[in-house]
Scaffold this active site. Sequence first.
Site, PDB file in Angstrom:
ATOM      1  CG  ASP A  40      -2.110  -0.876   1.104  1.00  0.00           C
ATOM      2  OD1 ASP A  40      -2.329  -1.429   0.013  1.00  0.00           O
ATOM      3  OD2 ASP A  40      -2.833  -1.040   2.109  1.00  0.00           O
ATOM      4  CE1 TYR A  68       1.860  -5.991   5.403  1.00  0.00           C
ATOM      5  CE2 TYR A  68       1.266  -8.260   5.914  1.00  0.00           C
ATOM      6  CZ  TYR A  68       1.506  -7.263   4.993  1.00  0.00           C
ATOM      7  OH  TYR A  68       1.405  -7.549   3.641  1.00  0.00           O
ATOM      8  CG  ASP A  82      -5.248   4.205   5.040  1.00  0.00           C
ATOM      9  OD1 ASP A  82      -5.964   5.199   4.819  1.00  0.00           O
ATOM     10  OD2 ASP A  82      -4.554   3.667   4.155  1.00  0.00           O
ATOM     11  NE  ARG A 173      -5.404  -0.747   3.452  1.00  0.00           N
ATOM     12  CZ  ARG A 173      -6.143  -0.615   2.344  1.00  0.00           C
ATOM     13  NH1 ARG A 173      -7.121   0.275   2.290  1.00  0.00           N
ATOM     14  NH2 ARG A 173      -5.903  -1.373   1.301  1.00  0.00           N
TER      15      ARG A 173
END
Length: 294
Positions: A40, A68, A82, A173
Amino acid sequence: MSLKGILNIDKEKGISSARVVSLVRRALDMKKVGHTGTLDLEASGVLPIVVGKATRVSDYMMTKDKVYKTDLILGIRTDTLDAAGEVTARSDKPINKDEFIKVMESFKGQIEQIPPMYSALKVGGKKLYDLAREGIEIERKIRKVKIYDIKLLSFDFPKASIEVTCSKGTYIRTLVDDIGIRLGTFAHVENLERSRVGKLDIKDSIKSADILEIPKEELIKKLIPLDIALDHLEILDIDKKYLENLINGQKILTNKQIDGEIRIYIDNDFIGLAKIASEDGRNFLKMEKVFYER
């Protein structure tokens, strides 16, 4: 001998994965460069860049497990899930640390996700984020992903930090959004960093901002052998006398019986991928992908 291998790049937040590919092409002065799956724009972290013949193993690199680290905010939902998005919902519901841990850990194992509209996933040839920017929302197929581990790194309501080890195709997300919903509130990602892809760790990475600052010769030295992307496959050592037969696409008789693709080595040199098939009661080995160069 042409360049081939994998570069472990730490993509900075705010630049695209395609931009990183462009930087590496420029730094190495070669066209055959690619990435192994988009990270992203608002995320940072490990982005494996494949160079030369290593582009042929990019699909294998995409299947690697990933780690992550993400900071999240509870009580607020955004359209992009986000911090870059517009706020779409708020909640004043207080959440304590124990509640958060209980719900967070309930996501371990195989779960189902609906990909977010703001993602690079293509549907009907169009990227979802392009449709989202036009105000169009379409139905997305549910996908199954696996959360191998999820840990709480810190908690100070409304903020929390977690570390997630997951399978290919997991949207962090979406995971954060789903955690918020299961808590009876909302949540969105404030910061997201991919700290590992397979064996490629962020501590060993090259920062994307430094790519053009590193001399070409030094960058070449940092190329990781392409067979690191194939370390999940079995290895078979072959006698050097069969080299010409194999690289010229000929079958050789073998007493081995191994299912699926196999990594072939001759004198510790990686030659390529092969498969074993049975014909008339005998087993024959034949190369599927050859990476050997004279």
